[in-house]
Design an enzyme around this catalytic site. Structure first.
Site, PDB file in Angstrom:
ATOM      1  N   TYR A  24      -3.424   1.870 -10.895  1.00 59.39           N
ATOM      2  CA  TYR A  24      -2.272   2.777 -10.926  1.00 59.39           C
ATOM      3  C   TYR A  24      -0.954   2.008 -10.991  1.00 59.39           C
ATOM      4  O   TYR A  24       0.115   2.592 -11.038  1.00 59.39           O
ATOM      5  CB  TYR A  24      -2.285   3.736  -9.729  1.00 59.39           C
ATOM      6  CG  TYR A  24      -2.473   3.085  -8.386  1.00 59.39           C
ATOM      7  CD1 TYR A  24      -1.409   2.503  -7.716  1.00 59.39           C
ATOM      8  CD2 TYR A  24      -3.737   3.020  -7.815  1.00 59.39           C
ATOM      9  CE1 TYR A  24      -1.588   1.893  -6.498  1.00 59.39           C
ATOM     10  CE2 TYR A  24      -3.932   2.414  -6.588  1.00 59.39           C
ATOM     11  CZ  TYR A  24      -2.853   1.845  -5.926  1.00 59.39           C
ATOM     12  OH  TYR A  24      -3.037   1.221  -4.725  1.00 59.39           O
ATOM     13  N   SER A  74       0.831  -1.204   0.000  1.00 54.38           N
ATOM     14  CA  SER A  74       0.000   0.000   0.000  1.00 54.38           C
ATOM     15  C   SER A  74       0.870   1.262   0.000  1.00 54.38           C
ATOM     16  O   SER A  74       1.873   1.335   0.710  1.00 54.38           O
ATOM     17  CB  SER A  74      -0.891   0.022   1.245  1.00 54.38           C
ATOM     18  OG  SER A  74      -1.517   1.285   1.359  1.00 54.38           O
ATOM     19  N   ASN A 110     -19.969  -5.710 -18.352  1.00 55.50           N
ATOM     20  CA  ASN A 110     -19.253  -6.626 -17.464  1.00 55.50           C
ATOM     21  C   ASN A 110     -19.251  -8.029 -18.057  1.00 55.50           C
ATOM     22  O   ASN A 110     -20.137  -8.402 -18.823  1.00 55.50           O
ATOM     23  CB  ASN A 110     -19.943  -6.640 -16.087  1.00 55.50           C
ATOM     24  CG  ASN A 110     -19.047  -7.233 -15.023  1.00 55.50           C
ATOM     25  OD1 ASN A 110     -17.862  -6.921 -14.950  1.00 55.50           O
ATOM     26  ND2 ASN A 110     -19.600  -8.106 -14.195  1.00 55.50           N
ATOM     27  N   ARG A 111     -18.239  -8.809 -17.680  1.00 64.69           N
ATOM     28  CA  ARG A 111     -18.168 -10.216 -18.119  1.00 64.69           C
ATOM     29  C   ARG A 111     -19.406 -10.955 -17.641  1.00 64.69           C
ATOM     30  O   ARG A 111     -20.066 -11.648 -18.401  1.00 64.69           O
ATOM     31  CB  ARG A 111     -16.899 -10.849 -17.548  1.00 64.69           C
ATOM     32  CG  ARG A 111     -16.792 -12.330 -17.778  1.00 64.69           C
ATOM     33  CD  ARG A 111     -15.511 -12.865 -17.187  1.00 64.69           C
ATOM     34  NE  ARG A 111     -15.387 -12.625 -15.748  1.00 64.69           N
ATOM     35  CZ  ARG A 111     -14.334 -12.987 -15.018  1.00 64.69           C
ATOM     36  NH1 ARG A 111     -13.295 -13.562 -15.606  1.00 64.69           N
ATOM     37  NH2 ARG A 111     -14.298 -12.765 -13.716  1.00 64.69           N
ATOM     38  N   THR A 112     -19.759 -10.804 -16.362  1.00 70.56           N
ATOM     39  CA  THR A 112     -20.948 -11.452 -15.807  1.00 70.56           C
ATOM     40  C   THR A 112     -22.108 -10.457 -15.870  1.00 70.56           C
ATOM     41  O   THR A 112     -22.168  -9.508 -15.080  1.00 70.56           O
ATOM     42  CB  THR A 112     -20.690 -11.865 -14.339  1.00 70.56           C
ATOM     43  OG1 THR A 112     -19.392 -12.475 -14.268  1.00 70.56           O
ATOM     44  CG2 THR A 112     -21.757 -12.805 -13.828  1.00 70.56           C
ATOM     45  N   SER A 124      -0.489   4.195   0.715  1.00 69.56           N
ATOM     46  CA  SER A 124      -1.123   5.177   1.602  1.00 69.56           C
ATOM     47  C   SER A 124      -0.198   5.640   2.729  1.00 69.56           C
ATOM     48  O   SER A 124      -0.153   6.838   3.023  1.00 69.56           O
ATOM     49  CB  SER A 124      -2.439   4.630   2.161  1.00 69.56           C
ATOM     50  OG  SER A 124      -3.390   4.564   1.123  1.00 69.56           O
ATOM     51  N   ASN A 136     -14.681   2.743   2.730  1.00 69.82           N
ATOM     52  CA  ASN A 136     -13.224   2.832   2.594  1.00 69.82           C
ATOM     53  C   ASN A 136     -12.563   3.787   3.585  1.00 69.82           C
ATOM     54  O   ASN A 136     -11.344   3.827   3.669  1.00 69.82           O
ATOM     55  CB  ASN A 136     -12.773   3.103   1.153  1.00 69.82           C
ATOM     56  CG  ASN A 136     -13.062   4.499   0.701  1.00 69.82           C
ATOM     57  OD1 ASN A 136     -13.933   5.163   1.244  1.00 69.82           O
ATOM     58  ND2 ASN A 136     -12.339   4.947  -0.290  1.00 69.82           N
ATOM     59  N   ALA A 143     -18.175  -4.392 -12.867  1.00 69.01           N
ATOM     60  CA  ALA A 143     -19.362  -4.235 -12.008  1.00 69.01           C
ATOM     61  C   ALA A 143     -19.039  -4.664 -10.581  1.00 69.01           C
ATOM     62  O   ALA A 143     -19.913  -5.078  -9.835  1.00 69.01           O
ATOM     63  CB  ALA A 143     -20.519  -5.054 -12.573  1.00 69.01           C
ATOM     64  N   LYS A 188     -13.752  -4.106   2.345  1.00 66.07           N
ATOM     65  CA  LYS A 188     -14.631  -2.938   2.204  1.00 66.07           C
ATOM     66  C   LYS A 188     -16.086  -3.244   2.566  1.00 66.07           C
ATOM     67  O   LYS A 188     -16.776  -2.405   3.141  1.00 66.07           O
ATOM     68  CB  LYS A 188     -14.551  -2.376   0.790  1.00 66.07           C
ATOM     69  CG  LYS A 188     -13.246  -1.688   0.508  1.00 66.07           C
ATOM     70  CD  LYS A 188     -13.277  -1.047  -0.857  1.00 66.07           C
ATOM     71  CE  LYS A 188     -11.945  -0.416  -1.185  1.00 66.07           C
ATOM     72  NZ  LYS A 188     -11.973   0.321  -2.447  1.00 66.07           N
TER      73      LYS A 188
HETATM   74  P1  ATR Z   1     -13.229  -4.486  -6.969  1.00 62.90           P
HETATM   75  O1  ATR Z   1     -13.870  -4.435  -5.617  1.00 62.90           O
HETATM   76  O2  ATR Z   1     -11.768  -4.110  -6.970  1.00 62.90           O
HETATM   77  O3  ATR Z   1     -14.003  -3.763  -8.020  1.00 62.90           O
HETATM   78  P2  ATR Z   1     -14.308  -7.082  -7.580  1.00 62.90           P
HETATM   79  O4  ATR Z   1     -15.533  -6.726  -6.814  1.00 62.90           O
HETATM   80  O5  ATR Z   1     -13.712  -8.409  -7.374  1.00 62.90           O
HETATM   81  O6  ATR Z   1     -13.155  -6.045  -7.331  1.00 62.90           O
HETATM   82  O7  ATR Z   1     -14.627  -6.870  -9.143  1.00 62.90           O
HETATM   83  C1  ATR Z   1     -13.713  -7.150 -10.133  1.00 62.90           C
HETATM   84  C2  ATR Z   1     -14.288  -6.750 -11.520  1.00 62.90           C
HETATM   85  O8  ATR Z   1     -13.326  -7.132 -12.486  1.00 62.90           O
HETATM   86  C3  ATR Z   1     -15.570  -7.470 -11.883  1.00 62.90           C
HETATM   87  O9  ATR Z   1     -16.331  -6.627 -12.732  1.00 62.90           O
HETATM   88  C4  ATR Z   1     -15.060  -8.709 -12.642  1.00 62.90           C
HETATM   89  O10 ATR Z   1     -15.967  -9.263 -13.575  1.00 62.90           O
HETATM   90  P3  ATR Z   1     -17.039 -10.378 -13.102  1.00 62.90           P
HETATM   91  O11 ATR Z   1     -18.107  -9.645 -12.381  1.00 62.90           O
HETATM   92  O12 ATR Z   1     -17.503 -11.025 -14.346  1.00 62.90           O
HETATM   93  O13 ATR Z   1     -16.268 -11.327 -12.207  1.00 62.90           O
HETATM   94  C5  ATR Z   1     -13.922  -8.057 -13.405  1.00 62.90           C
HETATM   95  N1  ATR Z   1     -12.915  -9.036 -13.819  1.00 62.90           N
HETATM   96  C6  ATR Z   1     -11.879  -9.505 -13.089  1.00 62.90           C
HETATM   97  N2  ATR Z   1     -11.136 -10.374 -13.821  1.00 62.90           N
HETATM   98  C7  ATR Z   1     -11.725 -10.444 -15.043  1.00 62.90           C
HETATM   99  C8  ATR Z   1     -11.428 -11.146 -16.251  1.00 62.90           C
HETATM  100  N3  ATR Z   1     -10.365 -11.964 -16.358  1.00 62.90           N
HETATM  101  N4  ATR Z   1     -12.246 -10.973 -17.332  1.00 62.90           N
HETATM  102  C9  ATR Z   1     -13.324 -10.143 -17.250  1.00 62.90           C
HETATM  103  N5  ATR Z   1     -13.654  -9.443 -16.135  1.00 62.90           N
HETATM  104  C10 ATR Z   1     -12.864  -9.583 -15.040  1.00 62.90           C
END
Ligand code: ATR
Length: 277
Positions: free
Chosen positions: A222, A15, A152-154, A17, A87, A129, A66
């Site tokens: 970053y 970190s 989003n992927r999902t 911070s 946070n 997402a 969080k």
């Molecule tokens: P954070 O709190 O940092 O936002 P998170 O809640 O785990 O972390 O969310 C990670 C995001 O990155 C999600 O949108 C995730 O997509 P899914 O909802 O489909 O899981 C996305 N993500 C992470 N790895 C990915 C990958 N290899 N391909 C596509 N989306 C990915």
């Protein structure tokens, strides 16, 4: 006696911070020290009780706590409650109160680098997402006349995210593939996924090949300072921004909350840029 502030997370060793908080304390003559604390999941509750017992007046919370931290706080402000993520925590009248500055930090960083006071009529794409996207979308959904695509992927997670915007009239859910196809329709693209983060630096959520003239692309990552998506965007003439400014704003907002002191965040940005080189 010095006041003690800190950040809890897991992992937390890298970190930045502590660096920027302690530099700011010195710069603004705040009599305090900031420490990173590595906490195991099963110890979260006792860690928070312990911090209260020793009189820590404020701490930051990062991944993966969080949301997990909420049941162990005394109160959560309405924004953090809605986002289900905290946070920053402040001790107020003996109670630990949780706040969320992710969305505010992102918006502030966006407006500053776009040289704008507000958003109006923009077509915005949010990639992802997860927790960060929730905060950012919630903040942006207060601008009635922007159009926001959530990709989003999902897909189900993007649908759930849309609910968080309440009755924002112009929000649509799309796939990452659709977002890639529609990329030249957006004025602003905000990348909130973990894709492209070190060490997976040759990955990106979408492949950028064709952007609208004057498009602005922001990545909350970053490290590396320039992710693949930002590099591609810059190479075809877009304005880009990494997550350093957002991180600086979050830290500046937390210091302001805990001590009432407004801090020079440009100094934080310079230190972060140097540390990440
Ligand atoms: P954070 O709190 O940092 O936002 P998170 O809640 O785990 O972390 O969310 C990670 C995001 O990155 C999600 O949108 C995730 O997509 P899914 O909802 O489909 O899981 C996305 N993500 C992470 N790895 C990915 C990958 N290899 N391909 C596509 N989306 C990915």
């Amino acid at each position: 006696m010095k006041e003690l502030f800190g950040i809890i997370g897991n992992p937390i060793a890298h970190s930045l911070s502590p660096l920027i908080q302690n530099e700011s304390y010195e710069l603004h003559e705040i009599n305090a020290h900031f420490q990173a604390f590595h906490v195991e999941h099963e110890d979260l509750e006792s860690a928070i009780k312990g911090m209260k017992a020793i009189g820590i007046k404020g701490f930051m919370v990062t991944v993966p706590f969080k949301a997990e931290v909420i049941p162990f706080l005394d109160e959560v402000d309405p924004i953090a409650e809605k986002k289900k993520a905290v946070n920053v925590v402040q001790l107020i009248d003996g109670k630990y109160v949780g706040f969320n500055f992710d969305g505010e930090g992102c918006l502030k960083a966006l407006l500053e680098d776009m040289n704008r006071q507000s958003l109006q009529n923009e077509n915005i794409l949010i990639l992802g997402a997860g927790g960060a996207a929730q905060s950012i979308y919630y903040t942006l959904s207060h601008f009635d006349d922007v159009h926001i695509d959530l990709a989003n992927r999902t897909i189900e997670k993007a649908e759930a995210l849309k609910e968080l915007g309440g009755n924002h009239r112009h929000t649509s859910v799309i796939s990452l593939e659709e977002a890639e196809i529609k990329q030249n329709e957006y004025d602003i693209i905000i990348q909130t996924t973990s894709i492209g983060m070190w060490p997976d630096i040759d990955q990106s959520a979408i492949n950028i090949t064709n952007l609208k003239k004057g498009a602005f692309v922001s990545d909350i990552i970053y490290n590396p300072a320039e992710t693949k998506i930002l590099k591609q965007a810059r190479e075809i003439g877009a304005n880009t921004q990494n997550g350093i400014k957002m991180l600086a704003f979050q830290n500046a907002l937390s210091i302001e909350k805990w001590t009432g002191q407004k801090v020079n965040y440009q100094k934080m940005i310079d230190s972060l840029t140097k540390a990440l080189r």
